[in-house]
Design a protein around this motif. Structure first.
Motif, mmCIF file in Angstrom:
data_model
loop_
_atom_site.group_PDB
_atom_site.id
_atom_site.type_symbol
_atom_site.label_atom_id
_atom_site.label_comp_id
_atom_site.label_asym_id
_atom_site.label_seq_id
_atom_site.Cartn_x
_atom_site.Cartn_y
_atom_site.Cartn_z
ATOM 1 N N ARG A 81 0.840 -1.202 0.000
ATOM 2 C CA ARG A 81 0.000 0.000 0.000
ATOM 3 C C ARG A 81 0.876 1.253 0.000
ATOM 4 N NH1 ARG A 81 -5.403 0.312 2.189
ATOM 5 N NH2 ARG A 81 -4.716 2.026 3.523
ATOM 6 N N LYS A 82 0.340 2.316 -0.625
ATOM 7 C CA LYS A 82 1.025 3.614 -0.625
ATOM 8 C C LYS A 82 -0.013 4.722 -0.577
ATOM 9 C CE LYS A 82 4.065 6.593 -3.421
ATOM 10 N NZ LYS A 82 5.080 6.912 -2.403
ATOM 11 N N HIS A 83 0.207 5.712 0.296
ATOM 12 C CA HIS A 83 -0.619 6.915 0.378
ATOM 13 C C HIS A 83 0.072 8.029 -0.412
ATOM 14 C CE1 HIS A 83 -3.109 5.475 3.901
ATOM 15 N NE2 HIS A 83 -2.083 4.633 3.948
ATOM 16 N N PHE A 84 -0.707 8.798 -1.158
ATOM 17 C CA PHE A 84 -0.102 9.908 -1.911
ATOM 18 C C PHE A 84 -1.168 10.960 -2.213
ATOM 19 C CE2 PHE A 84 -1.718 6.958 -5.038
ATOM 20 C CZ PHE A 84 -2.160 7.723 -6.101
ATOM 21 N N LYS A 85 -0.700 12.176 -2.526
ATOM 22 C CA LYS A 85 -1.580 13.275 -2.904
ATOM 23 C C LYS A 85 -1.143 13.838 -4.255
ATOM 24 C CE LYS A 85 -2.980 14.649 1.749
ATOM 25 N NZ LYS A 85 -3.040 15.752 2.749
ATOM 26 N N ALA A 90 -3.221 19.338 -11.311
ATOM 27 C CA ALA A 90 -3.141 18.146 -12.154
ATOM 28 C C ALA A 90 -4.503 17.633 -12.585
ATOM 29 C CB ALA A 90 -2.393 17.040 -11.410
ATOM 30 N N LYS A 91 -5.568 18.244 -12.108
ATOM 31 C CA LYS A 91 -6.909 17.746 -12.410
ATOM 32 C C LYS A 91 -7.223 17.798 -13.896
ATOM 33 C CE LYS A 91 -11.595 17.859 -10.568
ATOM 34 N NZ LYS A 91 -12.513 18.480 -9.580
ATOM 35 N N ALA A 92 -6.601 18.707 -14.629
ATOM 36 C CA ALA A 92 -6.828 18.820 -16.071
ATOM 37 C C ALA A 92 -5.878 17.952 -16.876
ATOM 38 C CB ALA A 92 -6.695 20.279 -16.502
ATOM 39 N N GLN A 93 -5.088 17.117 -16.197
ATOM 40 C CA GLN A 93 -4.081 16.304 -16.854
ATOM 41 C C GLN A 93 -4.470 14.824 -16.836
ATOM 42 O OE1 GLN A 93 -3.006 19.410 -17.737
ATOM 43 N NE2 GLN A 93 -1.026 18.425 -17.972
ATOM 44 N N LYS A 94 -3.624 14.015 -17.478
ATOM 45 C CA LYS A 94 -3.750 12.565 -17.417
ATOM 46 C C LYS A 94 -2.788 12.035 -16.364
ATOM 47 C CE LYS A 94 -5.568 10.090 -19.798
ATOM 48 N NZ LYS A 94 -6.883 9.396 -19.658
ATOM 49 N N ILE A 95 -3.214 11.001 -15.622
ATOM 50 C CA ILE A 95 -2.410 10.413 -14.567
ATOM 51 C C ILE A 95 -2.218 8.927 -14.865
ATOM 52 C CG2 ILE A 95 -2.079 10.169 -12.089
ATOM 53 C CD1 ILE A 95 -2.515 13.068 -12.938
ATOM 54 N N PHE A 108 -4.742 -4.820 -8.635
ATOM 55 C CA PHE A 108 -4.426 -3.433 -8.314
ATOM 56 C C PHE A 108 -5.699 -2.633 -8.037
ATOM 57 C CE2 PHE A 108 -0.953 -5.204 -10.590
ATOM 58 C CZ PHE A 108 0.185 -4.609 -10.085
ATOM 59 N N TYR A 109 -5.625 -1.811 -6.972
ATOM 60 C CA TYR A 109 -6.754 -0.992 -6.548
ATOM 61 C C TYR A 109 -6.261 0.418 -6.254
ATOM 62 C CZ TYR A 109 -8.685 -5.648 -5.611
ATOM 63 O OH TYR A 109 -9.097 -6.959 -5.723
ATOM 64 N N VAL A 110 -7.063 1.415 -6.631
ATOM 65 C CA VAL A 110 -6.799 2.799 -6.240
ATOM 66 C C VAL A 110 -8.062 3.345 -5.605
ATOM 67 C CG1 VAL A 110 -6.276 5.142 -7.025
ATOM 68 C CG2 VAL A 110 -5.029 3.207 -7.991
ATOM 69 N N ASN A 111 -7.927 3.831 -4.386
ATOM 70 C CA ASN A 111 -9.066 4.378 -3.624
ATOM 71 C C ASN A 111 -10.225 3.390 -3.572
ATOM 72 O OD1 ASN A 111 -7.635 6.751 -3.153
ATOM 73 N ND2 ASN A 111 -8.411 7.718 -5.007
ATOM 74 N N GLY A 112 -9.872 2.114 -3.367
ATOM 75 C CA GLY A 112 -10.879 1.069 -3.219
ATOM 76 C C GLY A 112 -11.461 0.553 -4.512
ATOM 77 N N LYS A 113 -11.038 1.120 -5.646
ATOM 78 C CA LYS A 113 -11.590 0.699 -6.940
ATOM 79 C C LYS A 113 -10.583 -0.182 -7.679
ATOM 80 C CE LYS A 113 -14.294 4.955 -7.273
ATOM 81 N NZ LYS A 113 -14.503 6.229 -8.016
ATOM 82 N N VAL A 133 -8.500 8.939 -9.141
ATOM 83 C CA VAL A 133 -7.695 9.622 -8.128
ATOM 84 C C VAL A 133 -8.357 10.917 -7.670
ATOM 85 C CG1 VAL A 133 -5.473 8.658 -8.822
ATOM 86 C CG2 VAL A 133 -6.319 10.737 -9.935
ATOM 87 N N ASN A 134 -7.950 11.362 -6.478
ATOM 88 C CA ASN A 134 -8.393 12.634 -5.919
ATOM 89 C C ASN A 134 -7.278 13.668 -6.083
ATOM 90 O OD1 ASN A 134 -10.814 11.383 -4.821
ATOM 91 N ND2 ASN A 134 -9.471 10.485 -3.264
ATOM 92 N N PHE A 135 -7.670 14.938 -6.078
ATOM 93 C CA PHE A 135 -6.707 16.023 -6.256
ATOM 94 C C PHE A 135 -6.793 16.994 -5.085
ATOM 95 C CE2 PHE A 135 -7.820 14.349 -10.393
ATOM 96 C CZ PHE A 135 -6.584 14.192 -11.004
ATOM 97 N N GLY A 136 -5.768 17.792 -4.920
ATOM 98 C CA GLY A 136 -5.739 18.746 -3.822
ATOM 99 C C GLY A 136 -5.325 18.070 -2.531
ATOM 100 N N ASN A 137 -6.027 18.366 -1.456
ATOM 101 C CA ASN A 137 -5.659 17.845 -0.139
ATOM 102 C C ASN A 137 -6.193 16.452 0.146
ATOM 103 O OD1 ASN A 137 -4.182 20.129 0.672
ATOM 104 N ND2 ASN A 137 -6.076 21.211 1.233
#
Length: 329
Positions: A81-85, A90-95, A108-113, A133-137
């Motif tokens: 597991r890894k936590h990150f922000k 970056a919300k207008a970009q591709k991740i 593989f799961y991100v934010n439970g998905k 993914v989530n953005f900001g805080n």
């Protein structure tokens, strides 16, 4: 350390994303590992405080080295597991997230998905995580369930991997290679990660060599995607620089139309003079920069380090740059 990394990512990305340029981040630090199976580890609110802190690459059974025969290394399930922000900019970009390799099957799961399955202990692969993914805080969590059992069977075919044999290689399980996070604009050159992303990236090669005259035709080929939601008119520009950074050649392919959602292979080529060819004991390398321009402004730039050399096999001999190579078996 996690807070420092997130602040660094936020600060650097906010500055550079404003110029719509891609960024690649080393994603190896601040992972946690649990040996064993716990399906609730996919959840963001799962308490992983007691898990082992590691920096990748990390094989969860690496402590068995020099203690056991390689055929006796522990196998089974491990969770990472890894936590990150991510910065709000970056919300207008591709991740994208890239794994250079795992051993050997991972969910593989991100934010439970659930974002995907990879069942190969050798090759690199990646996932598009833009929409999960989530953005900001807001916090993000990536969770990976990895199985390195000797008797693992591919889910689609129920067959074992031919190379998965105790006589072939040591079974060091887990995320045993590097991980990277990529942030790109929405009009971009794809990543060379056909496994997972089904994309081919950038390909640089040369032909029509004249070794004596020190020239060759250099080709650049990029798979390009338009995920901006709008039609785009793109200019493809290629810049070749030598190993000192000096510009050797620039050439372009003008005004390619990309419909919303379209993927297209864009190519450009040019004869280049005064080349230094890569050779045995003389590994000369160039930097080839491929750029996408919209309204005469670069929106995506990829740098590829490579060398150019002529190879042939004829009359039972191997030639490198028109010279016979002595090969001993």
């Amino acid at each position: 350390m996690i807070k420092f990394f997130c602040f660094f990512l936020l600060l650097v990305s906010s500055l550079q994303i404003a110029n719509a340029q891609r960024q690649k981040y080393n994603f190896n630090s601040n992972w946690k590992v649990l040996t064993g199976d716990d399906s609730t580890a996919i959840n963001n609110n799962y308490n992983d405080a007691s898990w082992k802190n590691v920096t990748l690459p990390y094989a969860w059974n690496e402590d068995d080295a020099f203690k056991k025969d390689i055929v006796d290394l522990r196998t089974g399930i491990a969770w990472y597991r890894k936590h990150f922000k991510l910065p709000a900019a970056a919300k207008a970009q591709k991740i994208f997230i890239e794994f250079e390799g795992i051993r050997q099957a991972g969910e593989f799961y991100v934010n439970g998905k659930y974002i995907g399955l990879h069942e190969n202990g050798v090759m690199a692969f990646g996932f598009d995580i833009t929409d999960v993914v989530n953005f900001g805080n807001s916090d993000n969590v990536i969770a990976v369930r990895i199985d390195n059992s000797w008797d693992y069977r591919e889910k689609a075919t129920n067959s074992k991997f031919q190379w998965e044999d105790k006589n072939f290689n040591a079974n060091y399980g887990g995320i045993s290679k590097n991980v990277f996070l990529h942030i790109t604009p929405k009009v971009y050159q794809t990543l060379p990660l056909y496994a997972g992303l089904q994309t081919t990236g950038v390909y640089i090669y040369a032909d029509n060599y004249s070794i004596k005259e020190k020239l060759a035709t250099i080709h650049a080929e990029s798979e390009v995607k338009n995920e901006s939601g709008q039609p785009q008119q793109v200019v493809y520009r290629v810049a070749v620089r030598d190993n000192s950074g000096k510009l050797v050649k620039t050439f372009t392919r003008d005004k390619i139309n990309l419909a919303p959602g379209e993927t297209k292979i864009i190519t450009a080529s040019s004869l280049v003079n005064d080349l230094n060819f890569w050779s045995w004991g003389y590994g000369y390398l160039y930097n080839v920069q491929t750029s996408l321009l919209v309204n005469n402004k670069p929106v995506d730039i990829v740098n590829t380090t490579t060398g150019f050399r002529k190879t042939e096999f004829k009359d039972g001999m191997i030639y490198l740059n028109d010279r016979v190579m002595m090969v001993h078996g």
